[in-house]
Scaffold this motif. Structure first.
Motif, PDB file in Angstrom:
ATOM      1  N   MET A 340      41.925  -4.577  17.389  1.00  0.00           N
ATOM      2  CA  MET A 340      40.583  -4.508  16.834  1.00  0.00           C
ATOM      3  C   MET A 340      40.682  -4.228  15.335  1.00  0.00           C
ATOM      4  N   TYR A 341      40.492  -5.269  14.547  1.00  0.00           N
ATOM      5  CA  TYR A 341      40.593  -5.154  13.091  1.00  0.00           C
ATOM      6  C   TYR A 341      39.251  -4.649  12.570  1.00  0.00           C
ATOM      7  N   ARG A 342      39.237  -3.439  12.008  1.00  0.00           N
ATOM      8  CA  ARG A 342      37.986  -2.742  11.701  1.00  0.00           C
ATOM      9  C   ARG A 342      37.816  -2.465  10.213  1.00  0.00           C
ATOM     10  N   TRP A 343      36.550  -2.214   9.870  1.00  0.00           N
ATOM     11  CA  TRP A 343      36.168  -1.769   8.532  1.00  0.00           C
ATOM     12  C   TRP A 343      35.455  -0.432   8.706  1.00  0.00           C
ATOM     13  N   PHE A 344      35.797   0.547   7.855  1.00  0.00           N
ATOM     14  CA  PHE A 344      35.315   1.913   8.090  1.00  0.00           C
ATOM     15  C   PHE A 344      34.221   2.353   7.118  1.00  0.00           C
ATOM     16  N   ALA A 345      33.509   1.400   6.536  1.00  0.00           N
ATOM     17  CA  ALA A 345      32.340   1.704   5.699  1.00  0.00           C
ATOM     18  C   ALA A 345      31.373   0.540   5.819  1.00  0.00           C
ATOM     19  N   ASP A 346      30.085   0.822   5.659  1.00  0.00           N
ATOM     20  CA  ASP A 346      29.105  -0.258   5.736  1.00  0.00           C
ATOM     21  C   ASP A 346      29.281  -1.193   4.543  1.00  0.00           C
ATOM     22  N   GLY A 347      29.044  -2.461   4.789  1.00  0.00           N
ATOM     23  CA  GLY A 347      29.196  -3.438   3.719  1.00  0.00           C
ATOM     24  C   GLY A 347      28.587  -4.762   4.122  1.00  0.00           C
ATOM     25  N   ILE A 348      28.636  -5.716   3.191  1.00  0.00           N
ATOM     26  CA  ILE A 348      28.095  -7.050   3.414  1.00  0.00           C
ATOM     27  C   ILE A 348      29.255  -8.047   3.371  1.00  0.00           C
ATOM     28  N   ILE A 369      45.555 -15.168  19.774  1.00  0.00           N
ATOM     29  CA  ILE A 369      44.141 -15.552  19.798  1.00  0.00           C
ATOM     30  C   ILE A 369      43.437 -14.736  18.720  1.00  0.00           C
ATOM     31  N   ILE A 370      42.635 -15.389  17.881  1.00  0.00           N
ATOM     32  CA  ILE A 370      41.894 -14.700  16.821  1.00  0.00           C
ATOM     33  C   ILE A 370      40.424 -15.070  16.937  1.00  0.00           C
ATOM     34  N   GLU A 371      39.562 -14.058  17.035  1.00  0.00           N
ATOM     35  CA  GLU A 371      38.118 -14.268  17.104  1.00  0.00           C
ATOM     36  C   GLU A 371      37.436 -13.411  16.043  1.00  0.00           C
ATOM     37  N   LEU A 372      36.542 -14.023  15.269  1.00  0.00           N
ATOM     38  CA  LEU A 372      35.780 -13.265  14.276  1.00  0.00           C
ATOM     39  C   LEU A 372      34.599 -12.581  14.955  1.00  0.00           C
ATOM     40  N   ASP A 373      34.327 -11.337  14.552  1.00  0.00           N
ATOM     41  CA  ASP A 373      33.217 -10.577  15.124  1.00  0.00           C
ATOM     42  C   ASP A 373      32.053 -10.411  14.151  1.00  0.00           C
ATOM     43  N   VAL A 374      32.152 -11.032  12.972  1.00  0.00           N
ATOM     44  CA  VAL A 374      31.090 -10.953  11.972  1.00  0.00           C
ATOM     45  C   VAL A 374      30.810 -12.354  11.450  1.00  0.00           C
ATOM     46  N   THR A 375      29.680 -12.490  10.748  1.00  0.00           N
ATOM     47  CA  THR A 375      29.290 -13.766  10.165  1.00  0.00           C
ATOM     48  C   THR A 375      29.076 -13.614   8.664  1.00  0.00           C
ATOM     49  N   GLN A 376      29.108 -14.733   7.974  1.00  0.00           N
ATOM     50  CA  GLN A 376      28.911 -14.746   6.522  1.00  0.00           C
ATOM     51  C   GLN A 376      27.547 -14.160   6.170  1.00  0.00           C
ATOM     52  N   GLY A 377      27.526 -13.222   5.215  1.00  0.00           N
ATOM     53  CA  GLY A 377      26.282 -12.622   4.755  1.00  0.00           C
ATOM     54  C   GLY A 377      25.781 -11.468   5.590  1.00  0.00           C
ATOM     55  N   SER A 390      32.883   2.893  12.946  1.00  0.00           N
ATOM     56  CA  SER A 390      33.539   1.744  12.322  1.00  0.00           C
ATOM     57  C   SER A 390      32.839   0.455  12.719  1.00  0.00           C
ATOM     58  N   TYR A 391      33.281  -0.655  12.094  1.00  0.00           N
ATOM     59  CA  TYR A 391      32.698  -1.968  12.347  1.00  0.00           C
ATOM     60  C   TYR A 391      33.814  -2.971  12.601  1.00  0.00           C
ATOM     61  N   MET A 392      33.662  -3.762  13.651  1.00  0.00           N
ATOM     62  CA  MET A 392      34.672  -4.748  14.004  1.00  0.00           C
ATOM     63  C   MET A 392      34.531  -5.982  13.115  1.00  0.00           C
ATOM     64  N   LEU A 393      35.634  -6.385  12.468  1.00  0.00           N
ATOM     65  CA  LEU A 393      35.664  -7.632  11.721  1.00  0.00           C
ATOM     66  C   LEU A 393      36.239  -8.764  12.562  1.00  0.00           C
ATOM     67  N   ALA A 394      37.299  -8.481  13.302  1.00  0.00           N
ATOM     68  CA  ALA A 394      37.947  -9.521  14.098  1.00  0.00           C
ATOM     69  C   ALA A 394      38.674  -8.902  15.288  1.00  0.00           C
ATOM     70  N   THR A 395      38.826  -9.709  16.319  1.00  0.00           N
ATOM     71  CA  THR A 395      39.617  -9.366  17.496  1.00  0.00           C
ATOM     72  C   THR A 395      40.830 -10.287  17.529  1.00  0.00           C
ATOM     73  N   MET A 396      42.011  -9.723  17.759  1.00  0.00           N
ATOM     74  CA  MET A 396      43.220 -10.530  17.783  1.00  0.00           C
ATOM     75  C   MET A 396      44.082 -10.158  18.983  1.00  0.00           C
ATOM     76  N   TYR A 397      44.671 -11.162  19.611  1.00  0.00           N
ATOM     77  CA  TYR A 397      45.654 -10.961  20.664  1.00  0.00           C
ATOM     78  C   TYR A 397      46.998 -11.470  20.161  1.00  0.00           C
ATOM     79  N   THR A 398      48.039 -10.646  20.320  1.00  0.00           N
ATOM     80  CA  THR A 398      49.386 -11.088  19.989  1.00  0.00           C
ATOM     81  C   THR A 398      50.321 -10.747  21.144  1.00  0.00           C
ATOM     82  N   THR A 399      51.366 -11.549  21.303  1.00  0.00           N
ATOM     83  CA  THR A 399      52.275 -11.411  22.435  1.00  0.00           C
ATOM     84  C   THR A 399      53.715 -11.440  21.952  1.00  0.00           C
ATOM     85  N   GLY A 400      54.633 -10.977  22.800  1.00  0.00           N
ATOM     86  CA  GLY A 400      56.044 -11.016  22.426  1.00  0.00           C
ATOM     87  C   GLY A 400      56.936 -10.508  23.537  1.00  0.00           C
ATOM     88  N   GLN A 401      58.225 -10.490  23.260  1.00  0.00           N
ATOM     89  CA  GLN A 401      59.210  -9.954  24.196  1.00  0.00           C
ATOM     90  C   GLN A 401      59.447  -8.466  23.967  1.00  0.00           C
TER      91      GLN A 401
END
Length: 436
Positions: A340-348, A369-377, A390-401
């Protein structure tokens, strides 16, 4: 002929995961209202049920299953709609008992010792203080909410009163809808007297957080896997979920044992579920945080990557009245994480990563897998289903060994994704200058 399965709040990721089922060709999945319709603003349960029923009644075909993998109101709409159309589902009374945070605690005391001190608190008392049998820090939270909305960590009576004042001014999103569901049940007297908008406090647990998933089939509790929940440093906000858990095996055994006892005691049947815990390595104390009457949609790609089958599979099997499938370790990867890629202050939001940039990263790193959780503006605070800090900017899934590989891929993705967030204070200053 394919079976027609209706999914409340079906989203793109959910549709993608359902398409990975080995027998996906046997089904046609239909979205039943959007997640935005179901969870935005004040929840109007009668209107939502009417709209869902109209869509189902107008369908020219068989209705073979109704499911959902999101939190309230979806988690409790599913058994109501299934009862109307005579379909297998969880029992509503036990589901409410699990999801009513205060009632659930009262019931847990009958079966386990791994719970925190708790009590109701008067939301409308400007001089409210912590009950005498409790001590700070505590979490103040609604008895019914979702996505951690309205939950605050509190360390003093003054802070508690500030939080309660803030909640009195906030719009009530879930309480009235929860009252509608409570009215459908024959409740114990002490529970019937509590409104759906009530507030409570629980002593804060510490340590490593995790979630165990499972399901009830034919009256028996089955457990699938344990997922670690890791936080941002010095924050209660989630950074990522990691599967499989890296907790010590003896702790995992205790978690399975407690979960078996509490889920058997709560009596939830024919349903997936997940139960959240804290384990403190210093005190060896295990504390049950909460019970959810659904599996986690956040974990779906994790189970598919590691075990070879998305956890949506058990939901579909139960909806069709058949024993769920449960492979272990049959996926392409040893470990996977949701970030969960987050931003910790209000913003535009002034700039977002392009679709091309995202596609290139997903192709470069298999399983990503990368999904955006915000929109322009968008102003970050103008969105629902955020935690309190906090505020979610994007959700990401990563995998590995290895977990190290998973972390390296995430960091590479973060460095490549271009976000520009204008601080709201800067924006307000510019607006003021322009007006002058």
């Amino acid at each position: 002929m394919p079976l027609h399965i209706f999914v409340l709040g079906l989203d793109d990721l959910g549709r993608t995961e359902l398409a990975t089922l080995p027998d996906a060709a046997d089904f046609v999945f239909h979205g039943l209202m959007t997640l935005d319709e179901l969870q935005s603003g004040t929840i109007d349960l009668p209107a939502l049920l009417d709209k869902a029923q109209r869509q189902l009644d107008n369908f020219d075909g068989t209705i073979d299953g109704i499911v959902g993998y999101w939190d309230f109101p979806i988690s409790l709409m599913v058994p109501i709609l299934c009862a109307r159309y005579h379909l297998p589902s969880k029992n509503l009374d036990a589901a409410v008992k699990c999801e009513h945070k205060y009632w659930s605690r009262l019931e847990q005391q009958r079966f386990i010792d791994e719970y925190p001190k708790f009590d109701l608190i008067d939301l409308h008392d400007p001089k409210a203080t912590l009950p005498a049998h409790m001590s700070y820090p505590v979490w103040a939270k609604p008895i019914k909410s979702f996505s951690s909305e309205g939950a605050y960590r509190v360390t003093s009576d003054e802070q508690l009163q500030t939080v309660l004042a803030k909640r009195r001014e906030a719009p009530e999103r879930a309480g009235p809808a929860f009252d509608e569901i409570l009215a459908r049940l024959d409740l114990p007297e002490e529970i019937a007297a509590i409104p759906g908008s009530a507030y409570m406090v629980e002593e804060a647990a510490t340590g490593s957080q995790c979630t165990i998933e499972g399901y009830n089939w034919d009256g028996e509790v089955y457990l699938t896997g344990i997922v670690d929940s890791l936080h941002y440093e010095n924050s209660s906000s989630f950074l990522r979920y990691r599967y499989p858990s890296e907790l010590p095996e003896d702790v995992c055994r205790r978690i399975r044992s407690v979960t078996q006892r509490v889920m058997t005691g709560l009596g939830l049947r024919n349903s997936t579920f997940n139960v959240e815990y804290f384990w403190d390595v210093n005190t060896d104390r295990l504390v049950l945080l909460e019970v959810n009457t659904r599996h986690s949609q956040s974990h779906a790609p994790l189970f598919r990557s590691v075990d070879g089958l998305t956890n949506h599979a058990q939901m579909i099997d139960l909806a069709l009245g058949r024993k769920p499938r449960q492979p272990v370790g049959e996926g392409y990867f040893k470990t996977a994480s949701k970030w969960m890629y987050r931003w910790f202050a209000d913003g535009i939001v002034r700039k977002l990563p392009s679709a091309r940039d995202i596609a290139e990263l997903e192709q470069r790193y298999p399983g990503t897998i990368i999904e955006l959780d915000v929109t322009q503006g968008q102003q970050l605070s103008n969105s629902f289903s955020q935690d309190s800090y906090s505020y979610m900017l994007a959700t990401m899934y990563t995998t590995g060994q290895t977990d190290e590989q998973v972390v390296e891929i995430y960091e590479a993705c973060v460095n490549a994704l271009q976000f520009e967030i204008e601080n709201c204070e800067d924006h307000d200053a510019k607006s003021h200058d322009t007006a002058v």
